[in-house]
Write a protein that holds these residues in place. Structure first.
Motif, PDB file in Angstrom:
ATOM      1  N   MET A  75      41.759  31.003  42.226  1.00 39.52           N
ATOM      2  CA  MET A  75      40.988  31.806  41.680  1.00 39.52           C
ATOM      3  C   MET A  75      41.431  33.177  42.267  1.00 39.52           C
ATOM      4  O   MET A  75      40.994  34.164  41.483  1.00 39.52           O
ATOM      5  CB  MET A  75      39.667  31.141  41.956  1.00 39.52           C
ATOM      6  CG  MET A  75      39.240  29.933  41.453  1.00 39.52           C
ATOM      7  SD  MET A  75      37.837  29.474  41.493  1.00 39.52           S
ATOM      8  CE  MET A  75      37.410  28.999  43.069  1.00 39.52           C
ATOM      9  N   GLU A  76      41.399  33.490  43.501  1.00 39.41           N
ATOM     10  CA  GLU A  76      41.715  34.600  43.981  1.00 39.41           C
ATOM     11  C   GLU A  76      42.807  35.391  43.364  1.00 39.41           C
ATOM     12  O   GLU A  76      43.025  36.463  43.156  1.00 39.41           O
ATOM     13  CB  GLU A  76      42.149  34.722  45.312  1.00 39.41           C
ATOM     14  CG  GLU A  76      40.925  34.276  46.436  1.00 39.41           C
ATOM     15  CD  GLU A  76      41.115  34.082  47.892  1.00 39.41           C
ATOM     16  OE1 GLU A  76      40.162  34.279  48.632  1.00 39.41           O
ATOM     17  OE2 GLU A  76      42.444  33.786  48.078  1.00 39.41           O
ATOM     18  N   LEU A  78      43.992  35.228  40.503  1.00 33.70           N
ATOM     19  CA  LEU A  78      43.599  35.594  39.153  1.00 33.70           C
ATOM     20  C   LEU A  78      42.550  36.696  39.059  1.00 33.70           C
ATOM     21  O   LEU A  78      42.192  37.330  38.231  1.00 33.70           O
ATOM     22  CB  LEU A  78      43.148  34.567  38.009  1.00 33.70           C
ATOM     23  CG  LEU A  78      44.536  33.545  37.728  1.00 33.70           C
ATOM     24  CD1 LEU A  78      44.040  32.547  36.817  1.00 33.70           C
ATOM     25  CD2 LEU A  78      45.634  34.122  37.297  1.00 33.70           C
ATOM     26  N   GLY A  79      42.122  37.029  40.423  1.00 34.50           N
ATOM     27  CA  GLY A  79      41.310  37.901  40.692  1.00 34.50           C
ATOM     28  C   GLY A  79      39.791  37.744  39.920  1.00 34.50           C
ATOM     29  O   GLY A  79      39.200  38.761  39.447  1.00 34.50           O
ATOM     30  N   TYR A  80      39.457  36.668  40.087  1.00 34.91           N
ATOM     31  CA  TYR A  80      37.884  36.324  39.490  1.00 34.91           C
ATOM     32  C   TYR A  80      36.802  36.871  40.325  1.00 34.91           C
ATOM     33  O   TYR A  80      37.147  36.935  41.651  1.00 34.91           O
ATOM     34  CB  TYR A  80      37.771  34.711  39.365  1.00 34.91           C
ATOM     35  CG  TYR A  80      38.531  34.026  38.394  1.00 34.91           C
ATOM     36  CD1 TYR A  80      39.339  34.779  37.447  1.00 34.91           C
ATOM     37  CD2 TYR A  80      38.425  32.492  38.460  1.00 34.91           C
ATOM     38  CE1 TYR A  80      39.944  33.951  36.510  1.00 34.91           C
ATOM     39  CE2 TYR A  80      39.391  31.778  37.430  1.00 34.91           C
ATOM     40  CZ  TYR A  80      39.963  32.494  36.672  1.00 34.91           C
ATOM     41  OH  TYR A  80      40.722  31.971  35.781  1.00 34.91           O
ATOM     42  N   PRO A  81      35.867  37.429  39.943  1.00 38.77           N
ATOM     43  CA  PRO A  81      34.845  37.681  40.710  1.00 38.77           C
ATOM     44  C   PRO A  81      34.205  36.632  41.505  1.00 38.77           C
ATOM     45  O   PRO A  81      34.221  35.586  41.099  1.00 38.77           O
ATOM     46  CB  PRO A  81      33.641  38.253  39.716  1.00 38.77           C
ATOM     47  CG  PRO A  81      34.181  37.855  38.196  1.00 38.77           C
ATOM     48  CD  PRO A  81      35.669  37.351  38.340  1.00 38.77           C
TER      49      PRO A  81
ATOM     50  N   GLY B 205      49.537  30.958  39.680  1.00 36.78           N
ATOM     51  CA  GLY B 205      49.312  32.117  39.276  1.00 36.78           C
ATOM     52  C   GLY B 205      49.536  33.390  40.355  1.00 36.78           C
ATOM     53  O   GLY B 205      48.748  34.358  40.395  1.00 36.78           O
ATOM     54  N   VAL B 208      49.938  37.330  39.604  1.00 38.55           N
ATOM     55  CA  VAL B 208      49.704  37.634  38.191  1.00 38.55           C
ATOM     56  C   VAL B 208      49.134  38.676  38.120  1.00 38.55           C
ATOM     57  O   VAL B 208      49.394  39.730  37.499  1.00 38.55           O
ATOM     58  CB  VAL B 208      49.283  36.512  37.533  1.00 38.55           C
ATOM     59  CG1 VAL B 208      48.655  36.758  36.109  1.00 38.55           C
ATOM     60  CG2 VAL B 208      50.283  35.333  37.270  1.00 38.55           C
ATOM     61  N   SER B 209      48.002  38.821  38.855  1.00 36.99           N
ATOM     62  CA  SER B 209      47.139  40.055  38.828  1.00 36.99           C
ATOM     63  C   SER B 209      46.565  40.467  40.053  1.00 36.99           C
ATOM     64  O   SER B 209      46.681  39.784  41.081  1.00 36.99           O
ATOM     65  CB  SER B 209      45.928  39.816  37.879  1.00 36.99           C
ATOM     66  OG  SER B 209      45.226  38.794  38.280  1.00 36.99           O
ATOM     67  N   LYS B 210      45.846  41.421  40.385  1.00 37.58           N
ATOM     68  CA  LYS B 210      45.167  41.696  41.378  1.00 37.58           C
ATOM     69  C   LYS B 210      44.391  40.845  42.208  1.00 37.58           C
ATOM     70  O   LYS B 210      43.507  40.125  41.520  1.00 37.58           O
ATOM     71  CB  LYS B 210      44.512  43.297  41.375  1.00 37.58           C
ATOM     72  CG  LYS B 210      44.390  43.943  42.716  1.00 37.58           C
ATOM     73  CD  LYS B 210      43.812  45.413  42.486  1.00 37.58           C
ATOM     74  CE  LYS B 210      43.379  46.044  43.878  1.00 37.58           C
ATOM     75  NZ  LYS B 210      42.760  45.442  44.723  1.00 37.58           N
ATOM     76  N   ARG B 211      44.544  40.534  43.435  1.00 42.34           N
ATOM     77  CA  ARG B 211      43.906  39.496  43.896  1.00 42.34           C
ATOM     78  C   ARG B 211      42.444  39.851  44.358  1.00 42.34           C
ATOM     79  O   ARG B 211      42.382  40.842  44.645  1.00 42.34           O
ATOM     80  CB  ARG B 211      44.602  39.033  45.485  1.00 42.34           C
ATOM     81  CG  ARG B 211      45.564  37.951  45.322  1.00 42.34           C
ATOM     82  CD  ARG B 211      46.274  37.804  46.470  1.00 42.34           C
ATOM     83  NE  ARG B 211      45.519  36.891  47.323  1.00 42.34           N
ATOM     84  CZ  ARG B 211      45.236  35.452  47.185  1.00 42.34           C
ATOM     85  NH1 ARG B 211      45.978  34.846  46.542  1.00 42.34           N
ATOM     86  NH2 ARG B 211      44.501  34.988  48.327  1.00 42.34           N
ATOM     87  N   SER B 212      41.352  38.840  44.210  1.00 40.88           N
ATOM     88  CA  SER B 212      40.318  39.253  44.730  1.00 40.88           C
ATOM     89  C   SER B 212      39.963  38.122  45.833  1.00 40.88           C
ATOM     90  O   SER B 212      40.958  37.398  46.096  1.00 40.88           O
ATOM     91  CB  SER B 212      39.112  38.656  43.787  1.00 40.88           C
ATOM     92  OG  SER B 212      39.429  37.294  43.346  1.00 40.88           O
ATOM     93  N   SER B 213      39.089  38.297  46.658  1.00 39.89           N
ATOM     94  CA  SER B 213      39.013  37.323  48.000  1.00 39.89           C
ATOM     95  C   SER B 213      37.750  36.918  47.905  1.00 39.89           C
ATOM     96  O   SER B 213      36.343  37.369  47.612  1.00 39.89           O
ATOM     97  CB  SER B 213      39.462  38.175  49.024  1.00 39.89           C
ATOM     98  OG  SER B 213      38.365  38.819  49.406  1.00 39.89           O
ATOM     99  N   TYR B 214      37.841  35.342  48.129  1.00 42.56           N
ATOM    100  CA  TYR B 214      36.612  34.552  47.987  1.00 42.56           C
ATOM    101  C   TYR B 214      35.978  34.712  49.583  1.00 42.56           C
ATOM    102  O   TYR B 214      36.857  34.810  50.591  1.00 42.56           O
ATOM    103  CB  TYR B 214      37.053  33.002  47.695  1.00 42.56           C
ATOM    104  CG  TYR B 214      35.790  32.194  47.720  1.00 42.56           C
ATOM    105  CD1 TYR B 214      34.927  31.932  46.749  1.00 42.56           C
ATOM    106  CD2 TYR B 214      35.728  31.196  48.877  1.00 42.56           C
ATOM    107  CE1 TYR B 214      33.981  31.031  46.619  1.00 42.56           C
ATOM    108  CE2 TYR B 214      34.502  30.685  49.057  1.00 42.56           C
ATOM    109  CZ  TYR B 214      33.827  30.334  48.082  1.00 42.56           C
ATOM    110  OH  TYR B 214      32.529  29.582  47.943  1.00 42.56           O
TER     111      TYR B 214
END
Lengths: 545, 314
Positions: A75-76, A78-81, B205, B208-214
């Motif tokens: 999920m990180e 794909l940049g999910y919030p 993935g 694929v796009s900019k990573r967010s962080s959990y």
């Protein structure tokens, strides 16, 4: 949808073509379409999220160090919030029962748990198509069953499309809507499981193709005449269906008599089975050879890995006789591998002793053949081993040539060991162990990840080695393998051998821990364990009763 | 187990420990240093880390003590000569300076004991990944490899021993060669697996796009409140230090400590900074001890005088 076929027939390559990120490098033609559009035209986010893939090796797919981090990883990417990630993670952890494991480091999980984690971490992206490349080949049967049940739930409850390639079809095939059989990169057969069974069962099938079918189907095909195949009732796929079919069959054969087999008939059945056994020349050695000389004896060994740790083996006693193939079965973590370590002298028991017959030695083949390789070519591996075994150059050459003949490794000598297939690697490692000329072979899970044909080859190899006078201990999860080829079976539970005996008595005494064939026919032929035995014994039994 | 200060947001913890180290290095003043040392020791004891501390303490004392003993013999600055040792002057200033250095060192070491307990790898990586996500991912993956390689090497050693590749037998030359062979096996195997890991990353993935962080951590109101308290109470000693408070002059000549009201304010603020986490920890302890007390009005009527209402809870 289930893909099946022998090793190296192109299953993995096909699956990889369906997943854009992993399409192999090479020249290709034709297109793969997903929801009407060629795969290449979807945005990378959608391609990554909607088509998920799980691979064969549970360990190598894991990227992060803790369970929650592994789940969050995709999920990180794909940049999910954060809020979306939180709720999806919670959902998936709940579905898979991963909550108690959430903060555990990944290496503390068992193989089955790792593979479930891999599946879960793909599912957090909510894929519409799931591709699975032999996901259960490295798992023990119970973990494999759990994994397949999870897939079935996903397929039935969430209507996820599942494409799975598999060697072990006993569990999967009854669930499949469609089966594709591949051979040499071409589609060999296609249809529902029953259609395929009719198509291949109708005479043209080679035995190696039939090996893919569940036991019930094989028994059915073995007992039904080719001509009767068309138009007969639905082909049984599961043990339950098989049993129902046999019951019907049995009733029609014995018109006029009672519908349910009474106790009398039970004993009659047993007799029939027993007498049948003795009259048919069996590939199993008779009782006399089992009572031969004791070559290895373990007496009340107790072992623990750490001073404070739990006892892995508790006062275990075991003996091995010359020329026999002893199969040791048991659950995960029962101490099977530990026992082999001890027998091979890789570790010392805290109590008890292990005696070898005079002048004999042991050779140990670990689960992972990669551990054995340290040279650049297969030839160099064998040479080094022969040298260590103290063979002179000419002797070594003879031995190696002999082994190459048996193992069919001739063309592969100049290849790097890591470039061989799993089955070939295993054969090479076994060959290396044999160069030390052991009298006793200790094999740890030799059937793991092998397709049915390779398994059969391994079995004939072991038979050949036994003829050469070697004694073999095989530690395995594979009940069918043990039932077909072992001379004696033992069950390891709670650190000790709890049951022991020749396969017929050993398995017929078990209710769950026995072959699918036995579970199907035990009301009539309690001692029959394999398809061959049933096919031989049933007609005689049916006509007698 | 996490409770009290340990369960707070990582930012709070990192601000606190950064402040402690900074003050230990800047505020060269025995009273401040002693306060900090005692404060951190108190925190450790409240967190139940007495045993860990005791295990390391001999080593810390040896390190810090040796500084205190050695300094006068190597530094001859200062004007109050006490005596001569091997024709070298030993000065009062040098002894005091050595003692101060000892305090500083001891404080910093013990701050790190507490830091290790409070800021786990997970928390550190969380903070790190918000600054540098890519490097954090790389670090995490490599961290996983260390125990993994150890386990694998153990397996390989065991098996290769059965084919004569053994680092515990033979000549030094052979042992070295065998060691290299074992490493080679480990590397080939691991590289092979790394390819599959890369596939798995790509399939999920990666890139694929900019990573967010959990993150498992959420700033709640208490976290924010404590953070503000820490920042404010930390800024005052820092500003004071810039004005010349909170330090003691030893070289070239010992100056007596002065007490002014400004100094008192700086010191009070410093005390607050050091003691906030201990306060939180203590509060939690106290709440557990007196959990029978109802903190809010309950709908269930509590009759006075039953035997459940012991004298202690009232």
């Amino acid at each position: 949808m289930v893909l099946c076929g022998p090793s190296g027939c192109g299953k993995t390559t096909l699956l990889r073509h369906l997943k854009r990120e992993l399409t192999p490098v090479g020249t290709g033609s034709g297109t793969v379409c997903y929801r009407g559009l060629p795969l290449g035209e979807w945005s990378p986010e959608i391609a990554a999220a909607e088509i998920g893939m799980v691979f064969q090796n549970p360990e190598a797919q894991i990227v992060m160090d803790t369970v929650w981090h592994e789940l969050a990883f995709s999920m990180e990417n794909l940049g999910y919030p954060l809020s979306v990630m939180r709720s999806r993670l919670a959902e998936i952890a709940g579905l898979f029962g991963l909550e108690p494991l959430l903060y555990k480091p990944v290496h503390e999980l068992s193989g089955g748990q790792k593979q479930l984690l891999n599946l879960a971490s793909v599912l957090v992206l909510q894929p519409k198509v799931l591709l699975l490349d032999e996901p259960t080949s490295q798992l023990d049967p119970i973990a494999a069953r759990e994994f397949i049940q999870m897939l079935r739930r996903l397929n039935e409850e969430m209507s996820v499309t599942v494409i799975i390639s598999e060697h072990r079809l006993e569990e999967v095939l009854p669930l499949a809507d469609r089966v594709l059989m591949l051979e040499d990169g071409k589609l060999k057969a296609e249809g529902t499981p029953r259609e395929i069974a009719v198509k291949l069962g109708g005479g043209a099938a080679s035995p190696s193709d039939l090996a893919y079918f569940p036991a019930a189907t094989r028994v059915y095909l073995g007992l039904t005449a080719e001509a009767a195949l068309e138009g007969a009732g639905p082909i049984p796929l599961t043990v339950r269906e098989g049993k129902q079919w046999l019951q019907r069959e049995w009733r029609t054969d014995r018109e006029g008599e009672g519908a349910r087999p009474s106790a009398e008939h039970h004993s009659a059945a047993k007799e029939a089975g027993g007498s049948q056994r003795s009259s048919i020349p069996s590939d199993r050695p008779s009782e006399e050879s089992v009572l031969a000389e004791e070559i290895l004896k373990a007496r009340e060994i107790t072992f623990r890995y750490e001073k404070e740790g739990p006892e892995v083996l508790k006062k275990l006693s075991l003996s091995l006789f010359r020329g026999e193939l002893l199969a040791i079965l048991g659950g995960n973590g029962a101490g099977k591998s530990t026992l082999l370590h001890l027998l091979n002298g890789l570790a010392k028991p805290q109590r008890g002793r292990i005696d070898l017959a005079k002048g004999s030695s042991t050779g140990y083949l670990a689960q992972n053949p990669l551990l054995y390789f340290s040279q650049d070519t297969a030839r160099a591996e064998l040479r080094q081993m022969a040298e260590y075994g103290g063979l002179s150059a000419t002797e070594a050459q003879e031995e190696i040539d002999g082994l190459l003949d048996i193992f069919e490794l001739g063309e592969l000598l100049e290849r790097h060991p890591h470039d061989l297939s799993g089955g070939q690697q295993q054969k090479l490692a076994l060959g290396m162990v044999l160069l030390l000329r052991p009298d006793i072979l200790l094999l740890d899970e030799p059937t793991k990840g092998l397709d049915p044909a390779a398994k059969e080859k391994l079995a004939s190899l072991l038979l050949h080695l036994r003829e050469l006078g070697k004694s073999i201990i095989v530690v395995t999860h594979d009940v069918e393998f043990a039932a077909s080829y072992a001379t004696r079976c033992a069950l390891l539970f709670d650190g000790g051998i709890t049951a022991e005996g020749p396969p017929e008595t050993f398995f017929s005494a078990n209710y769950f821990y026995t072959t699918a064939v036995n579970r199907m026919v035990r009301d009539w032929l309690p001692q029959a364990l394999t398809v061959e035995e049933v096919t031989r014994q049933w007609p005689a039994f049916a006509s007698r009763s | 187990m996490s409770s009290g200060f340990r369960s707070m947001h990582p930012t709070v913890a990192i601000v606190y420990y950064a402040g402690l180290v900074l003050f230990a290095a800047l505020l060269f003043h025995p009273v401040y240093l002693m306060t900090e040392l005692i404060g951190v020791l108190g925190l450790l004891l409240l967190q139940g880390q007495g045993k860990t501390l005791l295990r390391g303490l001999p080593f810390y004392l040896l390190m810090a003590g040796s500084v205190a003993v050695l300094n006068p013999f190597f530094s001859h600055r200062g004007s109050n000569i006490l005596f001569y040792f091997m024709d070298q002057p030993v000065t009062l200033e040098a002894i005091l300076y050595g003692l101060m250095m000892m305090l500083v060192l001891l404080t910093i070491l013990i701050v790190f004991v507490s830091y290790n307990y409070t800021v786990t790898t997970d928390k550190f990586m969380y903070l790190f990944s918000s600054v540098a996500p890519k490097s954090a991912l790389l670090t995490l993956m490599s961290l996983r490899f260390v125990p993994l390689f150890q386990r694998r090497l153990r397996q390989i050693t065991e098996i290769q021993r059965t084919r004569g590749i053994d680092t515990s037998k033979g000549s030094v030359r052979k042992r070295m060669k065998d060691g290299m062979t074992l490493l080679k096996v480990l590397l080939t195997w691991s590289l092979e697996e790394a390819l599959q890991t890369a596939d798995s990353m790509k399939a999920r993935g990666y890139g694929v796009s900019k990573r967010s962080s959990y993150a498992n951590y959420k700033m709640d109101r208490q976290d924010i409140f404590v953070l503000v308290m820490l920042v404010v109470s930390g800024l005052i000693p820092l500003l004071g230090w810039l004005q010349g408070y909170g330090t003691m002059q030893i070289y070239p000549r010992l100056k007596p400590l002065e007490y002014t009201w400004q100094e008192a304010v700086v010191y009070a603020s410093f005390c607050l900074f050091v003691l906030i986490p201990s306060g939180l920890e203590g509060k939690e302890k106290w709440i557990w001890r007196s959990s029978q007390r109802t903190g809010y009005p309950s709908a269930i009527p509590m009759k006075p005088g039953t035997r459940f209402m012991s004298s202690r809870s009232r």
